[in-house]
Design a protein around this motif. Structure first.
Motif, PDB file in Angstrom:
ATOM      1  N   GLN A 345       0.858  -1.190   0.000  1.00  0.00           N
ATOM      2  CA  GLN A 345       0.000   0.000   0.000  1.00  0.00           C
ATOM      3  C   GLN A 345       0.898   1.245   0.000  1.00  0.00           C
ATOM      4  O   GLN A 345       1.805   1.358   0.817  1.00  0.00           O
ATOM      5  N   ILE A 346       0.622   2.162  -0.934  1.00  0.00           N
ATOM      6  CA  ILE A 346       1.407   3.391  -1.051  1.00  0.00           C
ATOM      7  C   ILE A 346       0.477   4.566  -0.791  1.00  0.00           C
ATOM      8  O   ILE A 346      -0.584   4.693  -1.406  1.00  0.00           O
ATOM      9  N   ALA A 347       0.891   5.438   0.141  1.00  0.00           N
ATOM     10  CA  ALA A 347       0.109   6.633   0.465  1.00  0.00           C
ATOM     11  C   ALA A 347       1.000   7.866   0.332  1.00  0.00           C
ATOM     12  O   ALA A 347       2.194   7.817   0.632  1.00  0.00           O
ATOM     13  N   ARG A 348       0.422   8.964  -0.120  1.00  0.00           N
ATOM     14  CA  ARG A 348       1.148  10.232  -0.229  1.00  0.00           C
ATOM     15  C   ARG A 348       0.438  11.272   0.623  1.00  0.00           C
ATOM     16  O   ARG A 348      -0.744  11.534   0.430  1.00  0.00           O
ATOM     17  N   ASN A 349       1.170  11.821   1.586  1.00  0.00           N
ATOM     18  CA  ASN A 349       0.616  12.819   2.505  1.00  0.00           C
ATOM     19  C   ASN A 349      -0.682  12.334   3.150  1.00  0.00           C
ATOM     20  O   ASN A 349      -1.651  13.080   3.317  1.00  0.00           O
ATOM     21  N   GLY A 350      -0.722  11.024   3.477  1.00  0.00           N
ATOM     22  CA  GLY A 350      -1.870  10.445   4.156  1.00  0.00           C
ATOM     23  C   GLY A 350      -2.953   9.909   3.249  1.00  0.00           C
ATOM     24  O   GLY A 350      -3.884   9.252   3.729  1.00  0.00           O
ATOM     25  N   VAL A 352      -4.161   7.338   0.284  1.00  0.00           N
ATOM     26  CA  VAL A 352      -3.753   6.091  -0.359  1.00  0.00           C
ATOM     27  C   VAL A 352      -3.834   6.237  -1.878  1.00  0.00           C
ATOM     28  O   VAL A 352      -4.877   6.604  -2.433  1.00  0.00           O
ATOM     29  N   LEU A 353      -2.708   5.937  -2.551  1.00  0.00           N
ATOM     30  CA  LEU A 353      -2.643   6.032  -4.006  1.00  0.00           C
ATOM     31  C   LEU A 353      -2.760   4.675  -4.677  1.00  0.00           C
ATOM     32  O   LEU A 353      -3.291   4.573  -5.786  1.00  0.00           O
ATOM     33  N   ALA A 354      -2.229   3.628  -4.056  1.00  0.00           N
ATOM     34  CA  ALA A 354      -2.234   2.303  -4.679  1.00  0.00           C
ATOM     35  C   ALA A 354      -2.237   1.237  -3.590  1.00  0.00           C
ATOM     36  O   ALA A 354      -1.660   1.425  -2.515  1.00  0.00           O
ATOM     37  N   SER A 355      -2.885   0.105  -3.866  1.00  0.00           N
ATOM     38  CA  SER A 355      -2.905  -1.029  -2.949  1.00  0.00           C
ATOM     39  C   SER A 355      -3.050  -2.300  -3.783  1.00  0.00           C
ATOM     40  O   SER A 355      -4.069  -2.481  -4.460  1.00  0.00           O
ATOM     41  N   GLU A 356      -2.024  -3.147  -3.760  1.00  0.00           N
ATOM     42  CA  GLU A 356      -2.023  -4.353  -4.585  1.00  0.00           C
ATOM     43  C   GLU A 356      -1.322  -5.489  -3.864  1.00  0.00           C
ATOM     44  O   GLU A 356      -0.496  -5.262  -2.967  1.00  0.00           O
TER      45      GLU A 356
END
Length: 524
Positions: A345-350, A352-356
């Protein structure tokens, strides 16, 4: 001495607002069901018994166990009576009275043939109790004994475990083969008896094996229950909306570590020492403990262009956190799953941008602002260890990982398969790269381990020199023609082989294609 059938005599003593329960002869524990109210009338339940002539001077005990709410019960002595003429007694005296929800025992002494009555009353709601009457007060085999100090000590607390210890019951030391300890774990409150615990479990709508599954016979469990048998230990977990109720019988061990608890949660623990022959039990003084808060996972700082290799242990830590502060607007995260499957899971400034879920290679190209903070969370998808390589880079023109083809699968050709050779093919890229082919003879029962549990990040250096077939370079500007084949000769007929291809780019980091298992023909 069991309950005596004195039905006719009890009938003559029946009161207007009472209900008679005919007694029966029994040698074990008797369960009595008490109806609290019926048509606004309170029900008093009576049991009658007579001590036999030849046992008139013997002591007797009555043990009553409330199984839910507090009850009131008393023992009455009816004297100056004649059992032959069945006259109504002239004197009724109360010799014992108790009100509460604890297990209570009355011990009496009769100097002559006497007629006794037990009265039971529940004023809160319908409930049931267990009753045991005996004149054998010396054997002590029915109800297990508690130690002088019946407390349960909490000797260890973690965020997911609690370790308990208690002093041995004298009954365990005397009759080890017939006695065992059972532990009840729940999130509501302690129970003063095994009977009360079983009643609570039943009232929640769950099916519970008798006596908290005291014997190791198989039970038919519904979907809410999970039964675990290991090392002569029986554990039954009931799933309920308010949490879990665990029933654990561990033989004669007087220490136990309760596993798989939730962090920062209060649990109540009750220990019962149980006579397996009679299902009679005694309860230790219950205790409670709150598990510790789960420690915040350490955040690993990612550096631009640097590859890190992480071993993910799902039993020790639920997830792993990585942080990166962007020095450029465009960045790329690269993940290579080395073993197992990993949730990313990738988050930017809180946000979530992607989850795989990743089981191979995966690139994420992202565009943001300078000094954006990216947080990556990695979670193993199974209970075994997983491993993954992670890189974040803003230098797209200097990739650390080699350029990858559209697919990392190896293909074999059935028509080109012979008794001593196999032909395989794989895709290449537009970049000049080195490809090394390895083969290994395996057995049927090795396929799963070699293919699915293999370390996909390991390179050719991890292979034995005898397994090497060849290494070659190739590329093609036209991706449709970037494919190569290789025929491996010198194989044995009807034999299973594992084939691997390693791609090594300019940076020197190898990438392993998906292993291919092929069997040579038996007859040609």
């Amino acid at each position: 001495v069991a309950f005596m059938d004195v039905f006719k005599l009890c009938i003559s003593l029946q009161m207007t607002q009472s209900r008679l329960i005919a007694t029966r002869e029994t040698s074990g524990i008797m369960t009595v069901f008490l109806n609290a109210f019926s048509s606004f009338l309170i029900h008093i339940f009576r049991y009658c018994f007579i001590l036999e002539e030849d046992r008139a001077t013997a002591p007797f005990t009555v043990t009553v166990t409330p199984c839910d709410v507090p009850i009131e019960w008393r023992t009455l002595n009816l004297s100056d009576q004649s059992t032959k003429s069945q006259k109504i007694p002239k004197l009724v005296s109360m010799i014992f009275n108790y009100k509460g929800n604890s297990v209570e025992t009355y011990m009496g002494m009769s100097s002559y043939s006497a007629f006794y009555m037990l009265e039971f009353l529940s004023v809160e709601r319908d409930t049931h109790i267990t009753v045991y009457l005996t004149t054998d007060t010396t054997s002590g085999h029915l109800y297990p004994e508690l130690p002088v100090d019946p407390r349960i000590d909490v000797i260890g607390i973690d965020h997911a475990t609690v370790t308990l210890a208690w002093k041995h019951s004298p009954s365990v030391l005397k009759h080890k083969e017939n006695i065992q300890y059972c532990l009840l774990v729940n999130e509501k409150h302690n129970y003063k008896s095994l009977c009360a615990a079983e009643t609570a479990i039943r009232s929640s709508g769950m099916k519970s094996p008798p006596a908290l599954a005291l014997s190791l016979f198989p039970y038919f469990l519904d979907h809410q229950q999970v039964m675990i048998l290991s090392n002569s230990e029986l554990s039954i977990i009931n799933r309920v909306s308010t949490g879990e109720v665990r029933q654990i019988c561990m033989g004669t061990k007087n220490t136990y570590t309760v596993p798989n608890l939730r962090p920062s949660t209060q649990y109540y623990f009750d220990v019962f020492v149980v006579n397996l022959l009679t299902n009679a039990s005694a309860a230790y003084t219950g205790t409670f403990a709150r598990t510790l808060e789960e420690p915040e996972p350490k955040i690993i700082e990612l550096k631009d262009g640097k590859v890190i290799h992480l071993i993910l242990d799902g039993k020790k830590q639920k997830f792993y956190s990585l942080q990166y502060q962007a020095r450029h607007k465009k960045i790329q995260f690269t993940f290579q799953s080395c073993s197992g499957q990993v949730e990313v899971q990738i988050a930017r400034n809180g946000k979530v941008l992607a989850s795989e879920n990743i089981a191979g290679f995966r690139h994420f190209s992202l565009k943001g602002k300078l000094l954006d903070t990216y947080l990556v969370q990695l979670r193993p998808m199974d209970h075994t260890n997983s491993s993954v390589k992670v890189q974040v880079s803003s230098h797209f023109h200097k990739p650390v990982f080699p350029l990858l083809p559209e697919s990392l699968k190896i293909k074999s050709f059935s028509k080109l398969r012979t008794c001593n050779s196999v032909t395989i093919a794989w895709l290449g890229t537009q970049e000049q790269s080195k490809y090394c082919v390895y083969k290994k003879r395996i057995k049927e029962d090795q396929v799963w381990m070699e293919v699915w549990r293999a370390d996909r990040c390991s390179g050719p250096k991890s292979r034995h020199n005898s397994e090497k077939v060849l290494c070659k370079y190739f590329y093609d500007i036209n991706l449709r023609r970037a494919v190569t084949t290789q025929t491996i000769k010198g194989l044995e007929a009807g034999t299973l082989y594992l084939f691997d291809v390693y791609l090594t780019g300019p940076s020197g980091i190898p990438v392993r294609y998906h292993s291919k298992v092929v069997r040579t023909r038996k007859k040609c």
